[in-house]
Design a protein around this motif. Structure first.
Motif, PDB file in Angstrom:
ATOM      1  N   GLU A   2       0.833  -1.193   0.000  1.00 45.87           N
ATOM      2  CA  GLU A   2       0.000   0.000   0.000  1.00 45.87           C
ATOM      3  C   GLU A   2       0.868   1.244   0.000  1.00 45.87           C
ATOM      4  OE1 GLU A   2      -4.001  -1.680   2.184  1.00 45.87           O
ATOM      5  OE2 GLU A   2      -2.964   0.026   3.054  1.00 45.87           O
ATOM      6  N   LEU A  10      -3.141   3.817  -2.635  1.00 43.02           N
ATOM      7  CA  LEU A  10      -3.065   2.892  -3.750  1.00 43.02           C
ATOM      8  C   LEU A  10      -2.658   1.536  -3.202  1.00 43.02           C
ATOM      9  CD1 LEU A  10      -3.114   2.306  -6.801  1.00 43.02           C
ATOM     10  CD2 LEU A  10      -0.690   2.929  -6.842  1.00 43.02           C
ATOM     11  N   ARG A  11      -3.512   0.537  -3.403  1.00 43.21           N
ATOM     12  CA  ARG A  11      -3.225  -0.831  -2.962  1.00 43.21           C
ATOM     13  C   ARG A  11      -2.854  -1.647  -4.197  1.00 43.21           C
ATOM     14  NH1 ARG A  11      -7.767  -3.293   0.293  1.00 43.21           N
ATOM     15  NH2 ARG A  11      -6.774  -2.088   1.934  1.00 43.21           N
ATOM     16  N   GLU A  13      -1.630  -5.519  -5.478  1.00 41.55           N
ATOM     17  CA  GLU A  13      -1.524  -6.938  -5.123  1.00 41.55           C
ATOM     18  C   GLU A  13      -0.941  -7.703  -6.313  1.00 41.55           C
ATOM     19  OE1 GLU A  13      -5.350  -8.479  -4.074  1.00 41.55           O
ATOM     20  OE2 GLU A  13      -5.657  -6.995  -2.497  1.00 41.55           O
ATOM     21  N   ARG A  29      -3.122  -6.460  -9.491  1.00 43.58           N
ATOM     22  CA  ARG A  29      -4.347  -5.714  -9.176  1.00 43.58           C
ATOM     23  C   ARG A  29      -3.961  -4.417  -8.496  1.00 43.58           C
ATOM     24  NH1 ARG A  29      -8.774  -9.728  -6.453  1.00 43.58           N
ATOM     25  NH2 ARG A  29      -8.983 -11.054  -8.263  1.00 43.58           N
ATOM     26  N   MET A  30      -4.541  -3.334  -8.986  1.00 45.24           N
ATOM     27  CA  MET A  30      -4.327  -2.032  -8.363  1.00 45.24           C
ATOM     28  C   MET A  30      -5.692  -1.458  -8.009  1.00 45.24           C
ATOM     29  SD  MET A  30      -1.045  -0.438 -10.390  1.00 45.24           S
ATOM     30  CE  MET A  30      -1.971   0.258 -11.679  1.00 45.24           C
ATOM     31  N   GLN A  31      -5.794  -0.940  -6.795  1.00 41.27           N
ATOM     32  CA  GLN A  31      -7.056  -0.383  -6.330  1.00 41.27           C
ATOM     33  C   GLN A  31      -6.776   0.925  -5.610  1.00 41.27           C
ATOM     34  OE1 GLN A  31      -8.963  -2.794  -3.353  1.00 41.27           O
ATOM     35  NE2 GLN A  31     -10.869  -1.654  -3.460  1.00 41.27           N
ATOM     36  N   GLU A  32      -7.507   1.962  -5.983  1.00 43.55           N
ATOM     37  CA  GLU A  32      -7.396   3.240  -5.301  1.00 43.55           C
ATOM     38  C   GLU A  32      -8.485   3.305  -4.240  1.00 43.55           C
ATOM     39  OE1 GLU A  32      -6.505   7.756  -6.590  1.00 43.55           O
ATOM     40  OE2 GLU A  32      -8.225   6.834  -7.544  1.00 43.55           O
ATOM     41  N   ILE A  33      -8.088   3.493  -2.994  1.00 41.84           N
ATOM     42  CA  ILE A  33      -9.023   3.521  -1.876  1.00 41.84           C
ATOM     43  C   ILE A  33      -9.087   4.958  -1.361  1.00 41.84           C
ATOM     44  CG2 ILE A  33      -9.531   2.605   0.410  1.00 41.84           C
ATOM     45  CD1 ILE A  33      -7.618   0.241  -0.438  1.00 41.84           C
TER      46      ILE A  33
END
Length: 103
Positions: A2, A10-11, A13, A29-33
């Motif tokens: 993270e 930005l996470r 994985e 995998r990219m995820q904006e939290i």
């Protein structure tokens, strides 16, 4: 992994996939939290207060927040009192309601 930013985290994985013909492939995998606290509040709160407020918005009770923050329940209560005062909230429920409206 993270990477915290000003308004979001930005996470990233890396997940192994099933081997194909002896080769290993990976899924990225990219995820904006988004940050749970409104920006105006983050500007008013200290880093410690923002951390406590974030733990509260994640559903933590005082005991959970104290454990995660490495302090006593009494210290959490003092932080929450100052946080509520700085953002104009009257209570825990009011704080959570205001945060959900302003996010």
């Amino acid at each position: 992994m993270e990477c915290p930013g000003a308004d979001a985290t930005l996470r990233v994985e890396f997940n192994p996939l099933c081997p194909v013909n002896g080769r290993v492939y990976w899924e990225l995998r990219m995820q904006e939290i988004p940050h749970p606290l409104p920006k105006a509040w983050r500007d008013r709160l200290s880093k410690r207060e923002a951390h406590i407020a974030t733990l509260l918005l994640q559903g933590g009770q005082n005991e959970d927040i104290a454990e995660a923050a490495g302090c006593s329940v009494g210290t959490v209560k003092k932080h929450l009192s100052r946080i509520y005062q700085k953002v104009g909230a009257d209570s825990r429920a009011d704080f959570i309601a205001r945060a959900s409206v302003r996010s």
